[in-house]
Design a protein around this motif. Structure first.
Motif, PDB file in Angstrom:
ATOM      1  N   LYS A   1     -11.598 -18.611  -1.407  1.00 15.71           N
ATOM      2  CA  LYS A   1     -10.974 -17.582  -2.236  1.00 15.71           C
ATOM      3  C   LYS A   1     -10.862 -16.274  -1.459  1.00 15.71           C
ATOM      4  O   LYS A   1     -11.731 -15.956  -0.637  1.00 15.71           O
ATOM      5  N   PRO A   2      -9.815 -15.494  -1.723  1.00 16.59           N
ATOM      6  CA  PRO A   2      -9.651 -14.210  -1.015  1.00 16.59           C
ATOM      7  C   PRO A   2     -10.850 -13.271  -1.172  1.00 16.59           C
ATOM      8  O   PRO A   2     -11.207 -12.563  -0.242  1.00 16.59           O
ATOM      9  N   GLU A   3     -11.481 -13.304  -2.341  1.00 19.14           N
ATOM     10  CA  GLU A   3     -12.608 -12.391  -2.572  1.00 19.14           C
ATOM     11  C   GLU A   3     -13.910 -12.860  -1.929  1.00 19.14           C
ATOM     12  O   GLU A   3     -14.884 -12.114  -1.866  1.00 19.14           O
ATOM     13  N   THR A   4     -13.957 -14.111  -1.440  1.00 19.98           N
ATOM     14  CA  THR A   4     -15.183 -14.611  -0.813  1.00 19.98           C
ATOM     15  C   THR A   4     -15.021 -14.956   0.661  1.00 19.98           C
ATOM     16  O   THR A   4     -16.011 -15.059   1.369  1.00 19.98           O
ATOM     17  N   CYS A   5     -13.788 -15.131   1.138  1.00 21.53           N
ATOM     18  CA  CYS A   5     -13.586 -15.584   2.522  1.00 21.53           C
ATOM     19  C   CYS A   5     -14.150 -14.600   3.540  1.00 21.53           C
ATOM     20  O   CYS A   5     -14.595 -14.994   4.615  1.00 21.53           O
TER      21      CYS A   5
END
Length: 105
Positions: free
Chosen positions: A38-42
């Motif tokens: 996910k963009p918020e976790t990568c």
């Protein structure tokens, strides 16, 4: 913490050591159960962490308190108000001792 009878109060050294241990954990290979797609976790993928810089920060982030003292919100208001200035002076003193290039970091 001592004034408030907190059992086994943490010293600055204890705190920095625990932070360093946490930094080492962050730099371990990723757990397959973690989702980094996910963009918020990568951005938190362990391969994207500068482990050397993280460990340096963990070990030194409160170093100035060794000279300036550990000031909490429960301390005398004059100490709380002068905390930033005293820590800045402490960091300049430490920088003189360690010199460049470490002193610049």
């Amino acid at each position: 913490w001592v004034r408030h009878n907190i059992p086994f109060p943490e010293s600055d050294s204890d705190h920095m050591h625990r932070c360093a241990m946490c930094a080492l954990l962050v730099t371990q290979p990723p757990d397959p159960r973690d989702d980094y797609t996910k963009p918020e976790t990568c951005m938190f993928h362990p391969e994207k962490v500068d482990s050397t810089r993280l460990l340096k920060m963990a070990v030194t982030h409160d170093l100035c308190e060794s000279l300036a003292g550990d000031v909490t919100p429960f301390c005398d208001p004059s100490l709380v108000n002068s905390k930033e200035e005293r820590e800045e002076q402490a960091m300049r003193s430490i920088q003189k001792v360690v010199g460049d290039p470490l002193g610049e970091e």
